[in-house]
Structure formats: structure tokens, C-alpha cells
Design a protein around this motif. Structure first.
Motif, PDB file in Angstrom:
ATOM      1  N   THR A   1      45.292  11.664  42.330  1.00  0.00           N
ATOM      2  CA  THR A   1      44.151  12.223  41.405  1.00  0.00           C
ATOM      3  C   THR A   1      43.232  13.384  41.866  1.00  0.00           C
ATOM      4  N   LYS A   2      43.043  13.140  43.026  1.00  0.00           N
ATOM      5  CA  LYS A   2      41.959  14.057  44.073  1.00  0.00           C
ATOM      6  C   LYS A   2      42.782  15.468  44.169  1.00  0.00           C
ATOM      7  N   GLN A   3      43.997  15.272  44.244  1.00  0.00           N
ATOM      8  CA  GLN A   3      44.912  16.847  44.371  1.00  0.00           C
ATOM      9  C   GLN A   3      44.768  17.596  42.846  1.00  0.00           C
ATOM     10  N   ARG A   4      44.998  16.719  42.004  1.00  0.00           N
ATOM     11  CA  ARG A   4      45.152  17.386  40.497  1.00  0.00           C
ATOM     12  C   ARG A   4      43.930  17.908  40.408  1.00  0.00           C
ATOM     13  N   LYS A   5      42.791  17.153  40.547  1.00  0.00           N
ATOM     14  CA  LYS A   5      41.575  17.767  40.462  1.00  0.00           C
ATOM     15  C   LYS A   5      41.102  18.939  41.135  1.00  0.00           C
ATOM     16  N   MET A   6      41.554  19.077  42.484  1.00  0.00           N
ATOM     17  CA  MET A   6      41.363  20.583  43.047  1.00  0.00           C
ATOM     18  C   MET A   6      42.255  21.328  42.698  1.00  0.00           C
ATOM     19  N   ILE A   7      43.424  20.968  42.385  1.00  0.00           N
ATOM     20  CA  ILE A   7      44.370  22.073  41.720  1.00  0.00           C
ATOM     21  C   ILE A   7      43.926  22.811  40.328  1.00  0.00           C
ATOM     22  N   GLY A   8      43.194  21.877  39.698  1.00  0.00           N
ATOM     23  CA  GLY A   8      42.444  22.391  38.319  1.00  0.00           C
ATOM     24  C   GLY A   8      41.333  23.318  38.642  1.00  0.00           C
ATOM     25  N   GLN A   9      40.556  22.877  39.791  1.00  0.00           N
ATOM     26  CA  GLN A   9      39.264  23.508  40.055  1.00  0.00           C
ATOM     27  C   GLN A   9      39.576  24.903  40.740  1.00  0.00           C
ATOM     28  N   TYR A  10      40.892  25.179  41.476  1.00  0.00           N
ATOM     29  CA  TYR A  10      41.222  26.119  41.877  1.00  0.00           C
ATOM     30  C   TYR A  10      41.538  27.069  40.830  1.00  0.00           C
ATOM     31  N   LEU A  11      42.440  26.589  39.865  1.00  0.00           N
ATOM     32  CA  LEU A  11      42.914  27.636  38.645  1.00  0.00           C
ATOM     33  C   LEU A  11      41.912  28.124  38.146  1.00  0.00           C
ATOM     34  N   THR A  12      40.901  27.175  37.875  1.00  0.00           N
ATOM     35  CA  THR A  12      39.608  27.667  36.785  1.00  0.00           C
ATOM     36  C   THR A  12      39.105  28.647  37.786  1.00  0.00           C
ATOM     37  N   THR A  13      38.764  28.505  38.945  1.00  0.00           N
ATOM     38  CA  THR A  13      37.948  29.596  39.876  1.00  0.00           C
ATOM     39  C   THR A  13      38.816  30.824  39.803  1.00  0.00           C
ATOM     40  N   ILE A  14      40.125  30.752  39.845  1.00  0.00           N
ATOM     41  CA  ILE A  14      40.842  32.338  39.885  1.00  0.00           C
ATOM     42  C   ILE A  14      40.681  32.706  38.368  1.00  0.00           C
ATOM     43  N   MET A  15      40.862  32.044  37.228  1.00  0.00           N
ATOM     44  CA  MET A  15      40.528  32.445  35.994  1.00  0.00           C
ATOM     45  C   MET A  15      39.295  32.943  35.953  1.00  0.00           C
ATOM     46  N   GLN A  16      38.057  32.392  36.458  1.00  0.00           N
ATOM     47  CA  GLN A  16      36.788  32.938  36.443  1.00  0.00           C
ATOM     48  C   GLN A  16      36.564  34.392  37.129  1.00  0.00           C
ATOM     49  N   ARG A  17      37.018  34.392  38.428  1.00  0.00           N
ATOM     50  CA  ARG A  17      36.686  35.333  39.281  1.00  0.00           C
ATOM     51  C   ARG A  17      37.650  36.745  39.153  1.00  0.00           C
ATOM     52  N   GLY A  18      38.936  36.081  38.567  1.00  0.00           N
ATOM     53  CA  GLY A  18      40.126  37.216  39.062  1.00  0.00           C
ATOM     54  C   GLY A  18      40.187  38.400  38.103  1.00  0.00           C
ATOM     55  N   ARG A  19      39.323  38.243  36.940  1.00  0.00           N
ATOM     56  CA  ARG A  19      39.513  39.453  36.137  1.00  0.00           C
ATOM     57  C   ARG A  19      39.252  40.739  36.632  1.00  0.00           C
ATOM     58  N   SER A  20      38.318  40.923  37.382  1.00  0.00           N
ATOM     59  CA  SER A  20      37.753  42.214  37.860  1.00  0.00           C
ATOM     60  C   SER A  20      38.687  42.622  39.154  1.00  0.00           C
ATOM     61  N   ILE A  21      39.275  41.594  39.799  1.00  0.00           N
ATOM     62  CA  ILE A  21      40.044  42.111  40.852  1.00  0.00           C
ATOM     63  C   ILE A  21      41.718  41.783  40.575  1.00  0.00           C
ATOM     64  N   SER A  22      41.954  41.751  39.324  1.00  0.00           N
ATOM     65  CA  SER A  22      43.585  41.711  39.076  1.00  0.00           C
ATOM     66  C   SER A  22      44.258  40.339  39.486  1.00  0.00           C
ATOM     67  N   CYS A  23      43.557  39.233  39.108  1.00  0.00           N
ATOM     68  CA  CYS A  23      44.193  38.011  39.393  1.00  0.00           C
ATOM     69  C   CYS A  23      44.273  37.258  37.996  1.00  0.00           C
ATOM     70  N   PHE A  24      45.502  36.911  37.528  1.00  0.00           N
ATOM     71  CA  PHE A  24      45.602  36.352  36.278  1.00  0.00           C
ATOM     72  C   PHE A  24      46.350  35.007  36.209  1.00  0.00           C
ATOM     73  N   VAL A  25      46.160  34.144  35.124  1.00  0.00           N
ATOM     74  CA  VAL A  25      47.106  33.054  35.081  1.00  0.00           C
ATOM     75  C   VAL A  25      47.615  32.945  33.612  1.00  0.00           C
ATOM     76  N   ILE A  26      48.841  32.504  33.816  1.00  0.00           N
ATOM     77  CA  ILE A  26      49.798  32.233  32.517  1.00  0.00           C
ATOM     78  C   ILE A  26      49.825  30.820  32.464  1.00  0.00           C
ATOM     79  N   TRP A  27      49.250  29.977  31.686  1.00  0.00           N
ATOM     80  CA  TRP A  27      49.342  28.590  31.626  1.00  0.00           C
ATOM     81  C   TRP A  27      50.134  28.010  30.611  1.00  0.00           C
ATOM     82  N   ALA A  28      51.168  27.351  30.637  1.00  0.00           N
ATOM     83  CA  ALA A  28      52.013  26.552  29.911  1.00  0.00           C
ATOM     84  C   ALA A  28      51.924  25.120  29.747  1.00  0.00           C
TER      85      ALA A  28
END
Length: 234
Positions: free
Chosen positions: A134-161
Motif C-alpha cells: 500500500t505504501k509503494q502504491r501511494k508513493m508511485i501515485g505521488q511521484y507521478l502526480t509530482t511529475i505531471m504538476q512540475r513537468g510541463r515547463s521542462i518537457s516531462c509528460f505522462v500518458i496514463w492508461a
């Protein structure tokens, strides 16, 4: 490498509309949509984007015939480690590149897109199926959200399926608020009204949706959900 053609008349520039979410039940065609995006990204060649696959079902394993095996992560341990590295090292590294270009060109508000920075695109496919803690799943979700939030201006993007977009689901790794970071959202096949509201904040249709069809919204392009057709890869 920034521009994805999703269907006739629908092209998105990830620099303008970062992060893509594709939702739908088994057989609805979401993997085909993701494959179409991946094919376009790969076709840009060595100077195009770098792809990282978070592939809980090993759907993309055949790609390692011509793409580095290190870019395919299938278990919770390796996914958490890679996402942590991206958040703690890759994002700051890219930020410094953009900052240096801003100082050199003396232009405020430059983005990775403006200076030709090659994108980093993370393809997260059904990572809700991970067998991690459960802790790992939470951390993975938090990391992905951080990347989506901060990545726009520095060309880091997520495709989520994923099949289930419900952030309240016990199996979901998508935290509350993360859905708003997906500029373009596609829902394929027939879905209950509550699922449609989860994806669109609206109900697209009350009837059945034929296979390989659905609806989409994209920030700045749509006001209400519009029809979407899964591309024919053949």
C-alpha cells in the motif's frame, strides 16, 4: 516529438496540453490508442523523446527488441525507484537547463519546448494492477502526480492508461486531484454516469457506445465531451 495526432482533426501538442489519460474497459481499444501515441513518439528518431514504460502487464515487452530494456519497468520496486530518481534528479536537471537558456536568451517564461529540449514521456499502463505494498502504491501515485504538476515547463509528460479511473478505488494509485493534471482525457466504450463524471465532470451519453469509440475532452479545445474514434493501426 511533442505533437500527437489522436484522430482526424485532433492533434495535441504536449507542451500546450500536457499529460494524456486513456480510460476504458477490456477490449475498448485503450491500448491501441497508447500504441498509436508510442509509435508516433518513436518515429521521431534518436533526437526525439525518451520513453519510460511502467508496464504492469508486460504489454510493451516486444518493444525491447529495438528499445533499451532498462526503459521497461514491470514491478513496484523498480517503478518506485525510477520515479523517485526522476523527481529528485531528472526534474531538477531539466529545470537547470531551462534556467540557463532563460539567462542566455534573456527571455522570461521559456519552456523546454521553446529550447528544443527532448521530452521524457512516461507511459503508465494499468499500474493499478501492481502487486506492491500500500505504501509503494501511494508513493508511485505521488511521484507521478509530482511529475505531471512540475513537468510541463521542462518537457516531462505522462500518458496514463487504466480501466478504472476512480481515484477513490482501493486499487487505484491515482491520488485525489491528479485527474485535473491530465489535459486530455479519453473514455472508450460504454461507461456508467459516475465514471463519466469522474473523467469529464460531465455525462457524455446515457446510451451504449460501440466498440472502438468513445468521448474525449481536451483543455482549451473542447467545452463538452466530443466523439472519439480509436485509430486503425493497420
Amino acid at each position: 516529438p511533442y505533437v500527437l495526432k489522436l484522430q482526424k482533426g485532433l492533434e495535441i501538442n504536449l507542451a500546450e496540453r500536457p499529460n494524456l489519460g486513456v480510460f476504458g474497459s477490456v477490449g475498448a481499444g485503450k491500448s491501441t490508442v497508447v500504441f498509436a501515441c508510442v509509435a508516433q513518439i518513436l518515429s521521431t528518431g534518436a533526437n526525439g523523446a525518451t520513453l519510460i514504460f511502467l508496464d504492469a502487464k508486460s504489454e510493451y515487452s516486444a518493444f525491447d527488441l529495438f528499445y533499451s530494456k532498462e526503459n521497461f519497468l514491470t514491478d513496484a520496486d523498480s517503478i518506485e525507484k525510477e520515479l523517485k530518481h526522476i523527481v529528485e534528479f531528472e526534474l531538477p536537471r531539466r529545470q537547470k537547463i531551462v534556467e540557463m537558456a532563460t539567462k542566455k536568451q534573456r527571455k522570461i517564461g521559456l519552456r523546454g519546448f521553446d529550447i528544443g529540449l527532448a521530452p521524457l514521456v512516461i507511459v503508465a499502463d494499468e499500474i493499478g494492477n501492481l502487486a506492491g505494498t500500500t505504501k509503494q502504491r501511494k508513493m508511485i501515485g505521488q511521484y507521478l502526480t509530482t511529475i505531471m504538476q512540475r513537468g510541463r515547463s521542462i518537457s516531462c509528460f505522462v500518458i496514463w492508461a487504466t480501466q478504472d479511473p476512480a481515484v477513490s478505488s482501493a486499487m487505484s494509485v491515482l491520488p485525489q486531484g491528479a485527474m485535473s493534471q491530465l489535459s486530455t482525457r479519453i473514455l472508450l466504450g460504454t461507461a456508467k454516469p459516475e465514471v463519466q463524471r469522474e473523467v469529464f465532470s460531465d455525462v457524455a451519453t446515457k446510451g451504449n457506445v460501440p466498440r472502438f469509440r468513445g468521448y474525449y475532452v481536451s483543455n482549451g479545445l473542447t467545452v463538452i465531451p466530443k466523439k472519439f474514434y480509436v485509430p486503425n493501426l493497420y
